[in-house]
Write an enzyme that holds these catalytic residues in place. Structure first.
Site, PDB file in Angstrom:
ATOM      1  N   HIS A  91       0.813  -1.209   0.000  1.00  5.08           N
ATOM      2  CA  HIS A  91       0.000   0.000   0.000  1.00  5.08           C
ATOM      3  C   HIS A  91       0.850   1.264   0.000  1.00  5.08           C
ATOM      4  CE1 HIS A  91      -4.223  -1.610   1.133  1.00  5.08           C
ATOM      5  NE2 HIS A  91      -3.545  -2.504   0.434  1.00  5.08           N
ATOM      6  N   HIS A 285      -1.931 -12.759  -2.379  1.00  3.13           N
ATOM      7  CA  HIS A 285      -3.007 -13.427  -1.653  1.00  3.13           C
ATOM      8  C   HIS A 285      -2.678 -14.876  -1.305  1.00  3.13           C
ATOM      9  CE1 HIS A 285      -6.248 -10.319  -3.033  1.00  3.13           C
ATOM     10  NE2 HIS A 285      -5.255  -9.788  -2.342  1.00  3.13           N
TER      11      HIS A 285
END
Length: 751
Positions: A91, A285
């Protein structure tokens, strides 16, 4: 009388109605003066030097130990902080967008507003606090910007993944960026404005945002990115406060195919192709989980809105214990694999091996579970060893299976896990280094040996550069070539001014002005004539056994022209020039990657490719900020380039002099001349003419960019300095200094 009424201070400095409140459309020059010495605790600090003294391996050892050192105040999921730190690094870097090169991990902006309070960054305040003891230990030898990214890399390695490498060199800044346009929405998770819609709505964080309205947005199956969902440039996120896409689907609509379109556009704007996008999602993920243990109304205000007692933390959670198994972050409660702290290919196996049905998280967010209860009991609980779960997926995960372009890529990676590992390693490295610029800025022992095309590679420089005598000889040949001062200056500017201080790309080094795509840009019309003449001079000079690059020659030509123009104006002295540039090949130049550097407007050359809704003076300001110019540098460069005749296509707009090609302060003197009255000559107020107040005779013509230096109070004040009777010498000195700065913006080999 209360004690409060006796206080002599009813308001303090900086409060009250501001100029921006009165005149919100006013040109904001503050973006040119960010990150000055006044905001830094150590203005002379050399971070690169400090980083080189860092015990890098000791730091990595401490970071590895932290991964499994779970703290009671914020327990680690599955006993491992690795997934949290991957998200933190992702992020930080993932705010980068190719349109203007802004965002990214390069200066540690995740510490400051608005990023520290974005809805997509919930709980990353805790991640950085977990890092503080290590940052405190190593001090200024490691910046927050580097530490955030390195921690993500170490997290991957600690969970069995082999990374591609790491390079340091990201120096911290000490205040928020003011130049980055994150969108115009006024509510978190709003998304209408960036898609040109007429209404903004929002839901609490974690419960999606906009619900698609067919009457306004079109039926989901008929939506097209080129029409209904045309994301505003340069944005690379679908909603205010998100990094990329809404994980529940576009506007909270759980449609995997529509989600795939959003993913392709947003990841593409972060410089990722389809294969890199699939690799990043499938690789990222493979680890960890999302958090949506309860309703979002249990979550308190973000860090910037929280009370002093929170000490910079935010999102206080009153659901249960507020941490561990009661954590609320995105509102989604998803764990993808049975090995959330170990690298595996299970994410893709689960994605394709199960059929999926829509469900909702405890927070009410759309997510997916295997049909018919399959997979039950295969996934561990993050905090309770007595609980087991089925795997789950996000709508954005299912996009990799149901998008017709992503599906074959994802299936190939499922069947070839080694290729996924390599692709993820490379894509992750690109993600966390994309805004670092040329390799000359990379530091540390883990820099890969392989040169990558997205790094805009350059040949190695010849250590034997041209001599002072060679420079003098080349200047004479250039000035005898028949090319005008304006042509030489404009070409050098066209080459150097592609530089962006945001992601350190572009610039004169490489002479890519002669290569695709730059040679075909509308802004560069006419430079082919100059390049042909310079290539002839280069060939003749190099045939003598010495070597000069075309990149050096382009800059030297502009430098020689500026010197001549100053001399013709009666000023002596030389313009600084340092050789050492090299010429890149077409094979070293990614045409698609360089296309985003094309100037759609360049006020320094009075050029616009088309008509835009943004005013020309604001486009000029944006360009100046990317060139790292101050307001005085911006002002003096405009005045100098105009009188030198450097306008695109030989335009006379703003050439307020009767002796073009001479470096005089005529632009400022004539702009501020009160005997001249200005009036618009176009309905859109883009061009103007200045007439003698007495005779009505047209004396000058100018653009919005030109006239703003007499209209804007701050720019007029600067223009007055150069227009004054004693301002001529200062004008030449300041122009020469600003010119040399722009010509060397990409010379990190000299810094």
């Amino acid at each position: 009388m209360s004690n409060e009424s006796k206080c002599p201070f009813h308001q303090t400095a900086g409060g009250g109605t501001t100029n921006r409140d009165w005149w919100p459309d006013q040109l904001n020059l503050r973006i040119l003066h960010q990150h000055s010495s006044k905001s830094s605790p150590d203005p002379d600090f050399d971070y690169a030097k400090a980083f080189k003294s860092l015990d890098f391996q000791a730091l990595k050892k401490d970071l590895t130990a932290l991964m499994t050192d779970s703290q009671d105040w914020w327990p680690a999921d599955f006993g491992h902080y690795g997934p949290l730190f991957i998200r933190m690094a992702w992020h930080s870097a993932g705010t980068y967008r190719i349109g203007d090169g802004r965002g990214g991990a390069g200066s540690g902006q995740q510490r400051f507003a608005p990023l520290n309070s974005w809805p997509d960054n919930v709980s990353l305040d805790k991640a950085r606090r977990l890092l503080w003891p290590i940052k405190q230990k190593y001090g200024n030898k490691i910046s927050w910007a580097d530490l955030i990214v390195l921690t993500g890399n170490v997290a991957l390695e600690s969970m069995g993944f082999k990374t591609f490498g790491f390079s340091g060199g990201r120096a911290d800044v000490w205040e928020p960026d003011e130049d980055v346009y994150w969108g115009s929405e006024k509510v978190w998770l709003g998304g209408d404005t960036r898609y040109g819609k007429d209404q903004v709505k929002a839901q609490p964080p974690g419960q999606g945002d906009l619900v698609a309205e067919p009457a306004k947005h079109g039926e989901e199956q008929n939506r097209d990115l080129s029409a209904e969902r045309n994301l505003e440039n340069p944005l690379a996120a679908v909603q205010m406060g998100l990094i990329y896409v809404n994980p529940e689907g576009p506007e909270g609509n759980p449609d995997p195919v529509a989600s795939g379109k959003d993913i392709r556009e947003t990841f593409g704007r972060m410089a990722m192709n389809d294969e890199e996008t699939v690799a990043l999602i499938a690789g990222g993920h493979a680890f960890g989980k999302t958090h949506g243990a309860g309703p979002a109304d249990n979550v308190g205000p973000e860090p910037e809105a929280a009370g002093l007692e929170m000490q910079g933390l935010g999102w206080h959670n009153t659901f249960g214990s507020g941490k561990g198994g009661d954590t609320i972050t995105s509102g989604l409660e998803v764990t993808w694999t049975s090995t959330p702290t170990r690298w595996s290919n299970e994410y893709l196996n689960n994605l394709f091996d199960f059929e999926w049905e829509l469900t909702k998280s405890p927070a009410g967010a759309h997510q997916w579970r295997p049909k018919d209860g399959k997979g039950a009991g295969t996934v561990p609980d993050a905090h309770d060893p007595g609980k087991r779960h089925a795997p789950s997926m996000l709508t954005s995960d299912l996009a990799l299976r149901f998008d017709p372009i992503y599906e074959p890529i994802a299936r190939h990676f499922k069947e070839n896990p080694d290729q996924l590992a390599d692709a993820f390693a490379r894509a992750w490295y690109k993600l966390i280094h994309r805004d670092m610029g040329p390799l000359a800025r990379y530091l540390g022992p883990e820099m890969p040996n392989e040169e990558l095309l997205w790094q805009d590679p350059l040949p190695k420089a010849d250590p034997s550069t041209i001599s002072e005598q060679d420079i003098a000889t080349l200047k004479s040949r250039i000035l005898a070539s028949g090319l005008s001062v304006g042509e030489l200056v404009s070409t050098a500017w066209a080459s150097a001014s592609t530089f962006r201080g945001s992601d350190k790309r572009g610039g004169a080094n490489g002479a890519r002005l002669r290569l695709a795509p730059q040679k075909d840009w509308a802004a560069n019309q006419g430079v082919d004539k100059v390049l042909a003449a310079l290539e002839k001079i280069q060939g003749e000079f190099n045939s003598s056994g010495k070597k000069v690059s075309l990149a050096d020659l382009i800059v030297l030509a502009g430098t020689a022209a500026v010197e001549k123009a100053a001399k013709d104006a009666g000023y002596s002295g030389s313009v600084g020039f340092r050789p050492g540039r090299v010429d890149a090949s077409q094979e070293q130049t990614d045409v698609e990657s360089f296309a985003v550097l094309e100037p759609l407007a360049d006020g320094f050359r009075n050029f616009t490719k088309a008509r835009y809704s943004v005013k020309a003076e604001k486009l000029l300001l944006d360009k100046a900020q990317l060139l790292t110019l101050t307001a005085p540098e911006l002002t003096v460069l405009i005045g100098g380039l105009r009188v030198l005749g450097a306008n695109h296509g030989g335009s006379k707009l703003g050439v307020f002099t009767d002796k073009p090609g001479t470096l005089s302060n005529d632009f400022f003197r004539n702009l501020l001349d009160m005997s001249v009255e200005w009036k618009p000559t176009s309905a859109d107020n883009e061009t103007f003419e200045g007439r003698d107040r007495k005779t009505g005779q047209v004396k000058w013509s100018g653009s919005r960019v030109d006239l703003v230096f007499g209209s804007h109070a701050q720019l007029r004040a600067l223009s007055e300095v150069y227009a004054s009777s004693d301002g001529g010498d200062k004008f030449v000195r300041d122009f020469v200094a600003a010119w040399q700065k722009v010509m060397e913006l990409d010379r990190f080999d000299l810094k």
